[in-house]
Scaffold this motif. Sequence first.
Motif, PDB file in Angstrom:
ATOM      1  N   PRO A  78       0.893  -1.045  -0.268  1.00 13.01           N
ATOM      2  CA  PRO A  78      -0.032   0.306   0.128  1.00 13.01           C
ATOM      3  C   PRO A  78       0.856   1.309  -0.336  1.00 13.01           C
ATOM      4  N   ILE A  79       0.816   2.516  -1.053  1.00 14.58           N
ATOM      5  CA  ILE A  79       1.260   3.006  -0.587  1.00 14.58           C
ATOM      6  C   ILE A  79       0.822   4.793  -0.592  1.00 14.58           C
ATOM      7  N   PRO A  80       0.534   5.063   0.765  1.00 16.93           N
ATOM      8  CA  PRO A  80      -0.126   6.444   0.947  1.00 16.93           C
ATOM      9  C   PRO A  80      -0.481   7.090  -0.210  1.00 16.93           C
ATOM     10  N   GLY A  81      -2.480   7.076  -0.004  1.00 10.60           N
ATOM     11  CA  GLY A  81      -2.590   7.919  -0.675  1.00 10.60           C
ATOM     12  C   GLY A  81      -2.333   7.752  -2.679  1.00 10.60           C
ATOM     13  N   HIS A  82      -2.027   6.561  -2.817  1.00  7.88           N
ATOM     14  CA  HIS A  82      -2.289   5.514  -4.057  1.00  7.88           C
ATOM     15  C   HIS A  82      -2.509   4.564  -4.404  1.00  7.88           C
ATOM     16  N   GLY A  83      -3.397   4.050  -2.974  1.00  4.90           N
ATOM     17  CA  GLY A  83      -3.655   2.184  -2.975  1.00  4.90           C
ATOM     18  C   GLY A  83      -2.316   1.639  -3.451  1.00  4.90           C
ATOM     19  N   GLU A  84      -2.501   0.637  -4.149  1.00  7.26           N
ATOM     20  CA  GLU A  84      -1.178  -0.879  -3.670  1.00  7.26           C
ATOM     21  C   GLU A  84      -0.675  -0.865  -5.119  1.00  7.26           C
ATOM     22  N   ASP A  85       0.528  -1.069  -4.966  1.00  7.23           N
ATOM     23  CA  ASP A  85       1.141  -0.496  -6.549  1.00  7.23           C
ATOM     24  C   ASP A  85       2.195  -1.549  -6.051  1.00  7.23           C
TER      25      ASP A  85
ATOM     26  N   SER B 188       0.942 -11.489 -11.451  1.00  6.00           N
ATOM     27  CA  SER B 188       0.858 -11.075 -12.743  1.00  6.00           C
ATOM     28  C   SER B 188      -0.441 -10.300 -11.643  1.00  6.00           C
ATOM     29  N   ILE B 189      -0.214  -8.837 -11.766  1.00  2.00           N
ATOM     30  CA  ILE B 189      -1.564  -8.484 -11.482  1.00  2.00           C
ATOM     31  C   ILE B 189      -1.794  -7.561 -12.404  1.00  2.00           C
ATOM     32  N   GLY B 190      -3.135  -7.397 -13.410  1.00  2.00           N
ATOM     33  CA  GLY B 190      -2.955  -6.334 -14.797  1.00  2.00           C
ATOM     34  C   GLY B 190      -2.024  -6.435 -15.234  1.00  2.00           C
ATOM     35  N   GLY B 191      -1.781  -7.530 -15.628  1.00  2.04           N
ATOM     36  CA  GLY B 191      -0.205  -7.557 -16.305  1.00  2.04           C
ATOM     37  C   GLY B 191       0.884  -7.269 -16.255  1.00  2.04           C
ATOM     38  N   ALA B 192       1.113  -6.801 -15.198  1.00  2.00           N
ATOM     39  CA  ALA B 192       2.314  -6.091 -14.668  1.00  2.00           C
ATOM     40  C   ALA B 192       2.763  -7.660 -13.321  1.00  2.00           C
ATOM     41  N   SER B 193       4.173  -7.480 -13.596  1.00  2.00           N
ATOM     42  CA  SER B 193       4.869  -8.147 -12.833  1.00  2.00           C
ATOM     43  C   SER B 193       5.770  -8.129 -11.282  1.00  2.00           C
ATOM     44  N   VAL B 194       4.455  -8.609 -10.293  1.00  2.94           N
ATOM     45  CA  VAL B 194       4.472  -8.192  -8.909  1.00  2.94           C
ATOM     46  C   VAL B 194       4.456  -8.843  -8.011  1.00  2.94           C
ATOM     47  N   ILE B 195       5.352  -9.105  -6.891  1.00  2.00           N
ATOM     48  CA  ILE B 195       5.804  -9.713  -5.801  1.00  2.00           C
ATOM     49  C   ILE B 195       5.220  -9.486  -4.299  1.00  2.00           C
ATOM     50  N   VAL B 196       3.394 -10.365  -3.625  1.00  2.00           N
ATOM     51  CA  VAL B 196       2.654 -10.446  -3.066  1.00  2.00           C
ATOM     52  C   VAL B 196       3.173 -10.663  -1.987  1.00  2.00           C
ATOM     53  N   GLY B 197       3.487  -9.974  -0.541  1.00  2.00           N
ATOM     54  CA  GLY B 197       4.216 -10.149   0.276  1.00  2.00           C
ATOM     55  C   GLY B 197       3.134 -11.534   1.724  1.00  2.00           C
ATOM     56  N   ASN B 198       3.678 -12.179   2.067  1.00  2.00           N
ATOM     57  CA  ASN B 198       3.248 -13.247   2.968  1.00  2.00           C
ATOM     58  C   ASN B 198       3.557 -12.471   4.301  1.00  2.00           C
ATOM     59  N   GLU B 199       3.275 -13.557   5.091  1.00  2.00           N
ATOM     60  CA  GLU B 199       3.586 -13.372   6.912  1.00  2.00           C
ATOM     61  C   GLU B 199       4.622 -13.438   7.229  1.00  2.00           C
ATOM     62  N   ASP B 200       5.115 -14.290   6.361  1.00  2.00           N
ATOM     63  CA  ASP B 200       6.812 -14.171   7.200  1.00  2.00           C
ATOM     64  C   ASP B 200       8.013 -12.702   6.719  1.00  2.00           C
ATOM     65  N   ASN B 201       7.361 -11.783   6.090  1.00  2.00           N
ATOM     66  CA  ASN B 201       8.033 -10.677   6.175  1.00  2.00           C
ATOM     67  C   ASN B 201       7.818 -10.504   7.830  1.00  2.00           C
ATOM     68  N   LEU B 202       6.810 -10.640   8.221  1.00  2.00           N
ATOM     69  CA  LEU B 202       6.657  -9.600   8.935  1.00  2.00           C
ATOM     70  C   LEU B 202       7.259 -10.525  10.645  1.00  2.00           C
ATOM     71  N   SER B 203       8.183 -11.861  10.271  1.00  2.00           N
ATOM     72  CA  SER B 203       8.744 -12.304  10.648  1.00  2.00           C
ATOM     73  C   SER B 203      10.596 -11.812  10.447  1.00  2.00           C
ATOM     74  N   VAL B 204      10.477 -11.722   9.680  1.00  2.00           N
ATOM     75  CA  VAL B 204      12.152 -10.874   9.007  1.00  2.00           C
ATOM     76  C   VAL B 204      12.273  -9.407   9.471  1.00  2.00           C
ATOM     77  N   VAL B 205      10.962  -9.481   9.691  1.00  2.00           N
ATOM     78  CA  VAL B 205      11.361  -8.241  10.781  1.00  2.00           C
ATOM     79  C   VAL B 205      11.457  -7.691  11.985  1.00  2.00           C
ATOM     80  N   GLN B 206      10.938  -8.978  12.786  1.00  2.00           N
ATOM     81  CA  GLN B 206      10.989  -9.053  14.378  1.00  2.00           C
ATOM     82  C   GLN B 206      13.002  -9.556  13.485  1.00  2.00           C
ATOM     83  N   MET B 207      13.362 -10.606  12.960  1.00  2.00           N
ATOM     84  CA  MET B 207      14.276 -10.745  12.451  1.00  2.00           C
ATOM     85  C   MET B 207      15.555  -9.568  13.043  1.00  2.00           C
ATOM     86  N   VAL B 208      15.069  -9.092  12.208  1.00  2.00           N
ATOM     87  CA  VAL B 208      16.246  -7.280  12.224  1.00  2.00           C
ATOM     88  C   VAL B 208      16.392  -6.031  13.278  1.00  2.00           C
TER      89      VAL B 208
END
Length: 390
Positions: free
Chosen positions: A156-163, A342-362
Amino acid sequence: MPTEEKPYRVYRGGRTKGKVPLERPERARPDRNGRKPREPKIRRPRRRWGWKRRLGVGLLVLLVLATAWGIAGYLSFRSGVDKANARLDKSVPPVLANQNGLLLSNPTTMLLLGRDHENTDQRVGLNNSDSIMILRTDPSRHRLVYLSIPRDLRVPIPGHGEDRINSAFPLGGAALTIRTIQNLTGLEINHVMIVDFRSFKSLIDNVGGIDVNVPAPILSNKFDCPYSASRCARWPGYRFNKGTQHMSGQRALIYSRIRENQLNPADSDITRGLRQQAVIRAVMAKLLGFGTVLKLPFNGDSLLNPLTTDLSAWQFTQLGWVLKRAGQKNALHCRLGGTATSIGGASVIVGNEDNLSVVQMVTGRAAAQPPRPGSGQYGPGCVVGNRQFR
């Protein structure tokens, strides 16, 4: 023979004309009131300097020269930092979190953004941030943490939705990118540094090149061929052997721009981002090294031309000391990730809950763990030292 005085003097070799010398009356010496005459002064021979004295004077002169050199270098470096501060957009400082105390003794979190305007990729041509990395220091534990964020991660980008996260830069500059990353990770960003790869080449050459560890052999696709058209038709691409290599500015720029590895089809945009971040880390280590400090009186003013930052010269100096003491041997290298789609013809990476664990490691609230088995080439996780993501 007459004995009277003659009007000339007689010598063995003959005689010479002139008046006969008369006896001179003794001069009356001044009355010293009964005191004895002064004793004649005896000049003492000068003592030669011993080796201890010579060594001491030599060290003193060396200290004075080193101090003058250091002051001249710092003033030149400070001039370059002031210019780097002036290039920072005025909207950035208000969104940065305050630094609590000195960098020498307190943790700090810095956002590193890499931009490459000359790259032919369309997404980069739109002035997107090409490389996104967070550096977190903890001087009390001598700990460095690097968090890599894939530029295609959908957030989510503040004021611009998800991208994709790298779209935040052209939408709102570094200020919007900082707000986006703070909302995504919950980390407070204290400082920011923007690296312009277009002029990065001159900086690397000015510091005498950099040493980069290439994790696997690379044969790039054909881009920016340095030869004639006929030779480029037979040219296979740029080659990089496995292991630590010393790179010039041109060589490092090519390494950071490689998008395809003909020797490993599994290489992706995320591995390209890792290569760029390896170049940035190597440049920072060389920039803050002793050899560069010696050259500061001559090139300190122009050395930071590729950088835009809010760091002061004193904070730069503190950061250099923290990086030097912590070293890279036990540094923690983490990355966010997810699943490629792929969303709307664009290649993207959709995050998962493991990202929250990585932040805890950081932040040190959880032990470092590599990506889960089967999570794929975009799996989130952390590795220590020179270990590579699998």
